[in-house]
Design an enzyme around this catalytic site. Structure first.
Site, short mmCIF file in Angstrom:
data_model
loop_
_atom_site.label_atom_id
_atom_site.label_comp_id
_atom_site.label_asym_id
_atom_site.label_seq_id
_atom_site.Cartn_x
_atom_site.Cartn_y
_atom_site.Cartn_z
N SER A 138 46.43 43.12 37.12
CA SER A 138 45.08 42.56 36.97
C SER A 138 44.30 42.58 38.28
O SER A 138 44.82 42.16 39.33
CB SER A 138 45.25 41.11 36.50
N GLY A 139 43.06 43.02 38.20
CA GLY A 139 42.21 43.00 39.38
C GLY A 139 41.96 41.58 39.87
O GLY A 139 41.94 41.32 41.07
N LEU A 140 41.78 40.69 38.90
CA LEU A 140 41.55 39.29 39.28
C LEU A 140 42.78 38.74 40.02
O LEU A 140 42.66 38.11 41.08
CB LEU A 140 41.27 38.46 38.02
N ASP A 142 37.14 38.72 43.30
CA ASP A 142 37.31 39.85 42.39
C ASP A 142 36.04 40.69 42.39
O ASP A 142 35.42 40.92 41.35
CB ASP A 142 37.63 39.29 40.98
N ASP A 185 44.42 47.60 36.20
CA ASP A 185 43.01 47.25 36.01
C ASP A 185 42.26 47.88 37.18
O ASP A 185 42.22 47.32 38.28
CB ASP A 185 42.90 45.71 36.03
N ASP A 229 39.17 48.40 37.76
CA ASP A 229 37.75 48.02 37.90
C ASP A 229 36.87 49.20 37.44
O ASP A 229 37.05 49.69 36.36
CB ASP A 229 37.47 47.60 39.36
N GLU A 232 36.25 50.15 33.78
CA GLU A 232 35.22 49.44 33.01
C GLU A 232 33.84 50.01 33.31
O GLU A 232 33.59 50.49 34.43
CB GLU A 232 35.28 47.93 33.31
N LYS A 255 32.03 45.70 41.44
CA LYS A 255 31.92 44.90 40.22
C LYS A 255 32.14 43.42 40.50
O LYS A 255 32.55 43.02 41.60
CB LYS A 255 32.93 45.40 39.15
N ASN A 291 33.80 39.86 38.39
CA ASN A 291 34.62 39.49 37.24
C ASN A 291 33.73 39.19 36.03
O ASN A 291 32.67 38.58 36.16
CB ASN A 291 35.49 38.27 37.58
N SER A 292 34.20 39.62 34.87
CA SER A 292 33.38 39.51 33.64
C SER A 292 33.01 38.07 33.30
O SER A 292 32.04 37.84 32.58
CB SER A 292 34.16 40.11 32.47
N ARG A 345 37.08 50.63 29.28
CA ARG A 345 36.79 49.23 28.95
C ARG A 345 35.29 49.06 28.71
O ARG A 345 34.48 49.38 29.59
CB ARG A 345 37.28 48.35 30.10
N HIS A 389 36.12 43.87 25.46
CA HIS A 389 36.26 42.57 26.12
C HIS A 389 35.18 41.60 25.62
O HIS A 389 34.07 42.03 25.27
CB HIS A 389 36.14 42.74 27.64
#
Ligand code: SPV
Ligand code: MG
Length: 553
Positions: free
Chosen positions: A53-55, A65, A92, A94, A121, A127, A129-130, A166, A197
């Site tokens: 995970s990027g986070l 992130d 991930d 990104d 994504e 980027k 975080n979503s 993504r 997502h």
């Protein structure tokens, strides 16, 4: 989705195994990991794959992130994760850390580290975080993103490396139609799966997407926000992979904070010891056992020499000073004989030291040794003590009396000399008979002081008065130290098998063993030395020992 898939063999590459999970007819699960340790924990828990995970990766670096960590820093950590595990890792990635060209290089570097796939994504580098203001985040141009997917697919070397596209349209608030439009475009561009997502707490928009998508390509979801949705709903919806995206980094953060606060508040470890992994569990997770096995196999160096120290006696003639402890615990210039001996061994990388105790074993407080007890010590002799320690007689073992002081080079030379059984003989024969009357050595040649080049063998060890060779000039004293190597060990073991049957076995000494071996025709090599040692047999020796220790330590 294809339901007739080949079952991957254990030998299948990580690339193939991720692809198989993606295309499997059942819902599969990936758990987040963010370093080698957490990756191993995910694997041990039974997961078939890992979400890098990027986070979580940025969190473990202590940064945001927002692509604050460079892509090569991410790749470095992935290498540790991949090395620590057998299961496939999906990165991930990104936005792919740049344009199509950056993605091509990323794919190459991931494949080199056996990272099975990357998810990119459709946002803009750098980027966010979503879940941080997702609706304000600009989406990538569709054509440009499709070009990136194509470039990635064209640059992969292994046919099963996976690129997942993504779709962030739902996060950014663009609605279902835009999400479907983008997903279709990415699918056509060659993406191996679509990650859709959502940041809503219910799975409604995800399920609406699934419904419209109608299995055109494998779907992946991340139910961090709609976590209360029963997993059965995802199964029924034919979701290919569910990612539990950040739960180990959150578990670690919660646990670390709790433990840190507790230690800070209480200034003791006593409350938390049972709440943290044991140190041995950490060693297990690191694979420490494997290294020990490998060392046994590959490190055949001097550190494999064992030592057996015969230390059972109180010390005849020394009773006045040994009422509290055995002779080996006598302090010489403030340090016990045994401590001095053990230090000498450690200096030569001899760490496996067995001490045979007898008299007052509880007084032996020296650290870093194993103790074996001779409970017949009041009426048995040295050979019986050796017999008590046979388990420690390895393929390379120094056997020594415990009451010796000697200069370090003697042990070093003994360790380096070749031979199956090697004994140390002092060729300086003192004129004073009362200095030493036991353990007189007769050898095949006298000492020509040529150090290692001389090939000399022991022919007998006798006490002075009983010497049947009284008319033959002795060649020196046996120092009380020998080394047994490879077949030499078998000679000693078979000799003991015979000698143990003798009625006088309890009275036998190490010289008796050596003489027996000589009689059987086994070659006992001699390492000549010229002084530089001392054994402690009486109060005068004790007085000299202090000077010796001061002079030569
Ligand atoms: C991540 O794990 O870094 C993700 C998933 O991208 S999420 O944080 O849910 O956006
Ligand atoms: Mg991410």
């Amino acid at each position: 989705m294809d339901t007739l898939l080949p079952i991957p063999t254990p030998q299948a590459s990580k690339f193939t195994r991720l692809r198989t999970l993606l295309n499997s007819h059942q819902t599969e699960f990936l758990l987040e990991a963010h370093n080698g340790l957490s990756a191993r924990i995910v694997e041990e828990a039974g997961f078939k794959g890992i979400w890098a995970s990027g986070l979580a990766l940025s969190t473990q670096f202590g940064v945001r992130d927002n692509n604050e960590a460079s892509w090569t820093q991410v790749v470095d950590i992935l290498e540790f994760m991949s090395d620590a595990t057998q299961i496939p890792i999906l990165l991930d990635g990104d936005t792919g850390y740049g344009n199509f060209n950056n993605l091509r290089r990323l794919v190459k570097k991931l494949e080199q580290r056996e990272i099975a796939g990357v998810c990119i994504e459709d946002k803009i580098f750098p980027k966010t975080n979503s879940f941080i203001g997702g609706e304000r985040q600009p989406l990538a141009n569709i054509d440009e993103f499709c070009g990136k997917i194509k470039a990635g697919k064209d640059s992969q070397y292994h046919p099963d490396f996976s690129i997942i596209a993504r779709v962030e349209a739902l996060i950014a608030g663009w609605g279902l139609d835009e999400a479907l439009h983008r997903a279709e475009a990415y699918h056509r561009a060659g993406a191996d799966g679509i990650l859709i997502h959502s940041k809503l707490s219910q799975a409604d928009e995800i399920l609406a997407f699934v419904n419209e998508w109608a299995n055109r390509a494998p779907l992946i979801i991340i139910p961090t926000k709609y976590y209360s949705t029963p997993t059965e709903v995802f199964r029924t919806a034919n979701i290919s992979i569910v990612i539990w995206a950040n739960h180990l980094i959150r578990a670690a953060a919660a646990s670390m904070a709790k433990i840190a606060k507790e230690i800070h508040k209480t200034e003791t470890l006593v409350n938390i010891e049972d709440q943290v992994a044991s140190v041995s569990e950490i060693f297990r997770l690191q694979g420490a056992d494997e290294l020990l096995t490998a060392e046994k196999r590959y490190c055949k160096s001097s550190n494999e020499i064992n030592a057996i120290v015969l230390a059972a006696s109180q010390g005849e003639g020394l009773e006045a000073v040994t009422s509290e402890y055995p002779k080996v615990m006598l302090p010489i210039a403030g340090i016990s004989l045994l401590r001095r001996l053990v230090d000498k061994f450690k200096h030569q990388q001899i760490n496996n030291i067995t001490v045979v105790t007898g008299y007052k074993p509880e007084s032996i407080t020296v650290k870093g040794i194993s103790l074996v007890h001779n409970d017949t010590y009041t009426h048995s002799n040295e050979l019986y003590s050796l017999h008590c320690a046979l388990k420690s007689l390895s393929n390379d073992t120094i056997i020594t009396y415990g009451d010796l002081l000697f200069r370090s080079y003697i042990l070093r030379d003994l360790c380096h000399m070749s031979g199956k059984i090697i004994t140390v003989v002092d060729s300086m024969f003192p004129s004073s008979q009362k200095y030493h009357i036991k353990d007189i050595a007769f050898c095949s040649k006298s000492d020509d002081r040529s150090l290692f080049s001389q090939e000399v063998y022991l022919t007998r060890i006798e006490t002075y008065q009983n010497s049947s060779k009284a008319n033959i000039k002795p060649n020196g004293y046996w120092v009380g130290m020998m080394r047994v190597v490879d077949e030499g060990r078998n000679w000693v073991l078979s000799a003991l098998d015979e000698l143990v049957k003798r009625e006088d076995f309890l009275q036998l000494t190490i010289p008796d063993l050596l003489n027996y071996l000589i009689d059987k025709g086994f070659p006992i090599r001699v390492l000549y030395i010229n002084g530089h040692w001392l054994d402690i047999n009486n109060i005068e020796d004790l007085a000299r020992a202090g000077d010796f220790a001061h002079g030569y330590q």
